[in-house]
Each structure stands twice: as C-alpha cells, then as structure tokens.
Scaffold this active site. Sequence first.
Site, PDB file in Angstrom:
ATOM      1  N   CYS A 171      -1.567   5.491  10.091  1.00 51.19           N
ATOM      2  CA  CYS A 171      -0.341   4.846  10.599  1.00 51.19           C
ATOM      3  C   CYS A 171      -0.674   3.505  11.226  1.00 51.19           C
ATOM      4  CB  CYS A 171       0.300   5.673  11.712  1.00 51.19           C
ATOM      5  SG  CYS A 171       0.802   7.291  11.215  1.00 51.19           S
ATOM      6  N   GLU A 228       0.812  -1.225   0.000  1.00 52.98           N
ATOM      7  CA  GLU A 228       0.000   0.000   0.000  1.00 52.98           C
ATOM      8  C   GLU A 228       0.843   1.271   0.000  1.00 52.98           C
ATOM      9  OE1 GLU A 228      -3.808  -2.038   2.157  1.00 52.98           O
ATOM     10  OE2 GLU A 228      -2.638  -0.684   3.373  1.00 52.98           O
TER      11      GLU A 228
HETATM   12  N1  SAH Z   1       8.977   0.862  10.314  1.00 56.06           N
HETATM   13  C1  SAH Z   1       8.962   2.298  10.385  1.00 56.06           C
HETATM   14  C2  SAH Z   1       7.746   2.905   9.669  1.00 56.06           C
HETATM   15  C3  SAH Z   1       6.458   2.517  10.364  1.00 56.06           C
HETATM   16  S1  SAH Z   1       4.984   3.436  10.161  1.00 56.06           S
HETATM   17  C4  SAH Z   1       8.963   2.730  11.836  1.00 56.06           C
HETATM   18  O1  SAH Z   1       8.823   1.878  12.716  1.00 56.06           O
HETATM   19  O2  SAH Z   1       9.134   3.919  12.101  1.00 56.06           O
HETATM   20  C5  SAH Z   1       5.176   4.994  10.860  1.00 56.06           C
HETATM   21  C6  SAH Z   1       4.750   5.178  12.316  1.00 56.06           C
HETATM   22  O3  SAH Z   1       3.457   4.670  12.633  1.00 56.06           O
HETATM   23  C7  SAH Z   1       5.714   4.491  13.260  1.00 56.06           C
HETATM   24  O4  SAH Z   1       6.110   5.397  14.238  1.00 56.06           O
HETATM   25  C8  SAH Z   1       4.857   3.389  13.827  1.00 56.06           C
HETATM   26  O5  SAH Z   1       5.330   2.938  15.054  1.00 56.06           O
HETATM   27  C9  SAH Z   1       3.519   4.042  13.908  1.00 56.06           C
HETATM   28  N2  SAH Z   1       2.405   3.115  14.104  1.00 56.06           N
HETATM   29  C10 SAH Z   1       2.381   1.774  13.897  1.00 56.06           C
HETATM   30  N3  SAH Z   1       1.190   1.253  14.226  1.00 56.06           N
HETATM   31  C11 SAH Z   1       0.431   2.280  14.670  1.00 56.06           C
HETATM   32  C12 SAH Z   1      -0.911   2.380  15.136  1.00 56.06           C
HETATM   33  N4  SAH Z   1      -1.700   1.311  15.222  1.00 56.06           N
HETATM   34  N5  SAH Z   1      -1.363   3.602  15.497  1.00 56.06           N
HETATM   35  C13 SAH Z   1      -0.570   4.696  15.397  1.00 56.06           C
HETATM   36  N6  SAH Z   1       0.692   4.661  14.953  1.00 56.06           N
HETATM   37  C14 SAH Z   1       1.197   3.470  14.600  1.00 56.06           C
END
Ligand code: SAH
Length: 346
Positions: A339, A87
């Site tokens: 996110c 995605e």
């Molecule tokens: N692998 C990378 C990119 C992940 S997505 C990382 O860990 O940074 C980007 C952000 O969204 C990250 O900070 C991740 O921890 C957060 N994230 C993941 N699941 C989430 C959720 N259910 N609610 C809010 N943020 C979330």
Amino acid sequence: MSPLTRVQRFQGCFPDAPAFRFRQAEAALFQPGATGWGSVSVFPKAMRDSMEAKIPWMSVALHRMAESKDKETFKAVLSTEDNLLFETVLMGNAREQWTVCVSSQVGCAMRCVFCATGAMGLKRSLSSDEIVDQLRFWQSFLRASPALEARISNIVFMGMGEPLANVSSVKRAIRTWVDHTDIGPTHITVSTVGVLPVMDQLLEDKGWPPVRIAISLHSADQAEREKIVPSTVPHFLDKLADWCRRYRQILGNRRHHLTFEYTLISGVNDSGEQAETLARFIERCGKPKLNVIPLNIVAGKPFTASEQERIDRFKQVMLRQGIDVMQRRTMGQDIHAACGQLVASE
Ligand code: SAH
C-alpha cells in the site's frame, strides 16, 4: 485523454449492431481459451476481421514483472496504448486464493503526504477497459502458471489513483467483471480518500453495484487529517459521520460493508489519545469496521511505521470499545508493491 474504449470502437465499426452484440464481444474477453477476436465464433468472419483490425483485445501490455521472495505477491508494471506506465498487484489471500489490487488512475491528484503515488501527481484517469484488463492480465498470467492456485476471489481498488475521481469508468469496470466472472460485488472493495460529493451520488445511484466501500480516514481529528490528507475539505469528519448515517438508512443491510482504513504513522496518528478519539468517531459513525495498516516506508518521506507494540495498544483501545479491528498484513514490500508504494518508475 484516454484512448477510445472497446465499446466506442465497436459502435464506430458497427453503428447498427444491436446492443447484445457488444455484450457477446465483452463475454468473449473472459473466455478461458480465447486469445483474440479471430477465435470468437459467435461473430461472422467479416465482423471478426474488422474487430481484429480496429478493436484491441487487450488495452494494456506488460512492461515489467516483479515477484516477492515469498512468492505470495506479484507486481506488474503495465503500459497503456499512449505509453503511460501504471501498476497492478496480485496477492495471495487468507482463503488461499488471490486478490487483485487494481489502479484506477495513472498517478493520483490527492497528494496524501505518506503515499508514493500521491507524490507523482495525476497523469490521467484509466479507461474502463484499462481497469477491466488488469483482472484479465492476472487471469491469463495464472492460466500460464499451472503451479499456482488459479482462482481470483477478490478485487480491491487500492492501487494507484482515487477511484471516486474516476467513478464512471470504475463503475463500468465493476459491472463488466460482475457480468462476466464469478466475482460478486461483495468481493470487490472500492477504497476512497473520501470524495464526499461522489459518495453522496452513490447513495442515490440505483446502478451502483453493492460493492464494499473502504474510506481512508487516517485521523479522527479534522486539523490533523488536513495535514496528512491535504484533500480534506472543511468539516470533513462531521460530513463523513453524516454520510455514514445516511448510508445506514439507505443501505442498512449493507452496513457491514463499510470499513475505515487507518495507516499508522509513528508519532503522527498512533497515540493512546488519538486511539480514543478514533474510537469515539467510529461510534458516532455507527461502528463501521476498522482496518489498521502499518505504514509502508516510501523513499524520501520523513515518516516511519509505528512499533508493533504501539499498534497493539492502539488495537486494544478499539477492542475495548467493541470495534471490529483488523490489522492489514503487509505484503510485497521487497518489490515495492505494498500500500502506498506504487509509483511505476522505469
Ligand atoms: N485513493 C484510494 C486508494 C489508495 S491505496 C484511497 O485513498 O483509499 C489504499 C490504502 O493504502 C489507502 O488507505 C491509503 O491511504 C493507504 N496508503 C497510502 N500510502 C501508504 C503507505 N505508505 N503505507 C501504508 N498505507 C498507505
């Protein structure tokens, strides 16, 4: 294994071509009117014909598109040549332009407990073309939608996957965008769970573009972080504080390009005491910015978002310590584009 990249296929077709030829080909990918190699007139006809036959103009295809009710967020499920789905998201930003959120892998091996992508495991890393083409996909989508603002101003690696677990393709993709679009490195953010050995390499790597780096912290307590971010190595927080110190030493003028991300989960990491611990840790790291993210609900996970009042109290603790804190706006929840909600189900 990912499919061969355009540069590999180009070298296969034209082993004797000088390097500038591939750069011309790459530049053509970003020409607004161009729709295929056939229309790229800098190449002789015979060369164009073999390129048409051997090198994909687009490495990904649209599988399904979703649009949020407020029309501020679009999510595209794309398919790869080997039929994997992943995605990418287009979001309206504060400057009334667009931010593209790209994936770096199909799935993710990090298994953060609150993230939907983590639950699907890792299928494979994306190639640099598949990363580059997520931006090209949205560029052509916007060109075909005259009612929408055309400009994409920012790119964030916050889709599926851990970018620093696929750093060579991520770096190549960033360099391609920087070379061929008007999006500069300070408008590109790489978000990482905190892969320290790779972060160490970046400090030494002269070829790493000066992009912004966001580190997904989620807890400033080692034992608690290990529970919610299982990829946490022993002494992670101490090592991260040390990395931030070296980052400041080497790239002092880019200090403001460092952000911590902190997803607030009700009853897990949102207490006043945890806020104080976080503020002290941020201080120890030389005060990078803090981005708090209200948890987005993922089906089948036992976590809920903190109440706004509790989020506000958490932010107050930061503000009192002079920490630059921002709450990330939640977008595209109704189409599971927020996110941590990306899973690429059919
Ligand atoms: N692998 C990378 C990119 C992940 S997505 C990382 O860990 O940074 C980007 C952000 O969204 C990250 O900070 C991740 O921890 C957060 N994230 C993941 N699941 C989430 C959720 N259910 N609610 C809010 N943020 C979330």
